[in-house]
Design an enzyme around this catalytic site. Structure first.
Site, PDB file in Angstrom:
ATOM      1  N   ASP A   8      -8.183   2.186  -6.301  1.00 31.74           N
ATOM      2  CA  ASP A   8      -8.586   3.572  -6.531  1.00 31.74           C
ATOM      3  C   ASP A   8      -9.045   3.720  -7.982  1.00 31.74           C
ATOM      4  O   ASP A   8      -8.262   3.491  -8.904  1.00 31.74           O
ATOM      5  CB  ASP A   8      -7.398   4.494  -6.246  1.00 31.74           C
ATOM      6  CG  ASP A   8      -7.762   5.965  -6.363  1.00 31.74           C
ATOM      7  OD1 ASP A   8      -8.902   6.282  -6.766  1.00 31.74           O
ATOM      8  OD2 ASP A   8      -6.892   6.808  -6.051  1.00 31.74           O
ATOM      9  N   ASP A  34       0.853  -1.181   0.000  1.00 25.88           N
ATOM     10  CA  ASP A  34       0.000   0.000   0.000  1.00 25.88           C
ATOM     11  C   ASP A  34       0.889   1.230   0.000  1.00 25.88           C
ATOM     12  O   ASP A  34       1.990   1.207   0.558  1.00 25.88           O
ATOM     13  CB  ASP A  34      -0.935   0.014   1.212  1.00 25.88           C
ATOM     14  CG  ASP A  34      -2.187   0.842   0.957  1.00 25.88           C
ATOM     15  OD1 ASP A  34      -3.245   0.249   0.667  1.00 25.88           O
ATOM     16  OD2 ASP A  34      -2.104   2.082   1.027  1.00 25.88           O
ATOM     17  N   LYS A  59     -11.819  11.384 -11.391  1.00 23.38           N
ATOM     18  CA  LYS A  59     -11.676  12.461 -12.370  1.00 23.38           C
ATOM     19  C   LYS A  59     -11.034  11.918 -13.650  1.00 23.38           C
ATOM     20  O   LYS A  59     -10.107  11.113 -13.592  1.00 23.38           O
ATOM     21  CB  LYS A  59     -10.831  13.593 -11.786  1.00 23.38           C
ATOM     22  CG  LYS A  59     -11.487  14.275 -10.595  1.00 23.38           C
ATOM     23  CD  LYS A  59     -10.640  15.427 -10.080  1.00 23.38           C
ATOM     24  CE  LYS A  59     -11.331  16.102  -8.902  1.00 23.38           C
ATOM     25  NZ  LYS A  59     -10.523  17.229  -8.370  1.00 23.38           N
ATOM     26  N   ASP A  69       4.597   2.478  -4.193  1.00 23.44           N
ATOM     27  CA  ASP A  69       3.660   2.578  -5.308  1.00 23.44           C
ATOM     28  C   ASP A  69       3.810   1.311  -6.141  1.00 23.44           C
ATOM     29  O   ASP A  69       4.854   1.095  -6.767  1.00 23.44           O
ATOM     30  CB  ASP A  69       3.986   3.818  -6.142  1.00 23.44           C
ATOM     31  CG  ASP A  69       2.976   4.063  -7.254  1.00 23.44           C
ATOM     32  OD1 ASP A  69       2.238   3.126  -7.628  1.00 23.44           O
ATOM     33  OD2 ASP A  69       2.927   5.199  -7.759  1.00 23.44           O
TER      34      ASP A  69
END
EC number: 2.1.1.33
Length: 223
Positions: free
Chosen positions: A130, A81, A134, A108
């Site tokens: 995630d 994470d 947007k 990452d």
């Protein structure tokens, strides 16, 4: 859950001894310039043994992966994470259960592909990634052609990959990529499954279920 809310999470960091036992931190610079010096995602390199290894990408506060580790002490588990405070909670959970077969990596995952080893993973879990709501963030979604390619290389033949999302747009992207890829076999006859009822649910799953979101799921097998 937004990063701002995650940033307000109150959690005490583990003591140095506990952190050394459970936590590794890889910076982007290390992963880009010094990947060959870092331990790979394999049981021999992370645990010093030959046990099967399962990977939870985006493990959050560790409810699900700690349950897996408790349920199968003869296998190893690693959770990745990017959010350190979430991993502090996951580490506390592992420490309280005195788990010996689990580690966490703060990094990452998109930069960790050089650390994957061929046929080193028995299972991969990508639950509630995630979605990048947007439009400008959608191109950064973790699940893409590269992810499928890298997981196909890292998962042992007969191994599996579990994908779960509550975001319909992300689900449609997953479905399209899976059908186009052709290297993975579904473990179910249906094109996809809805609902997910594991013995232990993550905080993200509980949150989305409270909001009445439909949960979409794929269970894939590497031939």
């Amino acid at each position: 859950m937004t990063r701002r809310k995650l940033g307000r999470m109150k959690v005490r960091p583990p003591d140095p001894e506990t952190a050394q036992r459970y936590l590794l931190r890889f910076t982007g610079r290390q992963l880009y310039h010094e990947a060959e010096r870092l331990p790979g995602l394999s049981s021999p390199e992370l645990f010093g043994d030959q046990r099967p290894l399962e990977l939870d990408v985006g493990c959050g506060t560790g409810e699900y992966i700690c349950h897996l580790a408790r349920s199968d002490p003869e296998a190893n588990f690693v959770g990745v994470d990017l959010h350190l405070k979430s991993l502090h909670k996951a580490i506390r959970r592992a420490e309280e259960a005195n788990l010996q077969n689990i580690k966490f990596i703060c990094a990452d995952f998109r930069q960790m592909y050089p650390l994957l080893r061929p046929s080193a993973l028995r299972a991969v879990y990508l639950h509630f990634p995630d979605p990048g709501i947007k439009p400008r963030y959608r191109k950064r979604r973790l699940f893409n052609e590269r992810f499928l390619e890298e997981m196909h290389r890292a998962v042992v033949p007969g191994g599996r990959m579990s994908l779960v999302t509550d975001d319909e747009d992300y689900f449609r992207q997953m479905l399209e990529l899976i059908e186009r890829d052709g290297r993975w076999r579904r473990a179910h006859e249906e094109p996809y499954l809805t609902g997910f009822d594991p013995p232990v649910k993550s905080r993200f799953q509980k949150m989305w279920e409270r909001r009445g979101r439909t949960i979409y799921r794929f269970e894939l097998v590497r031939p």
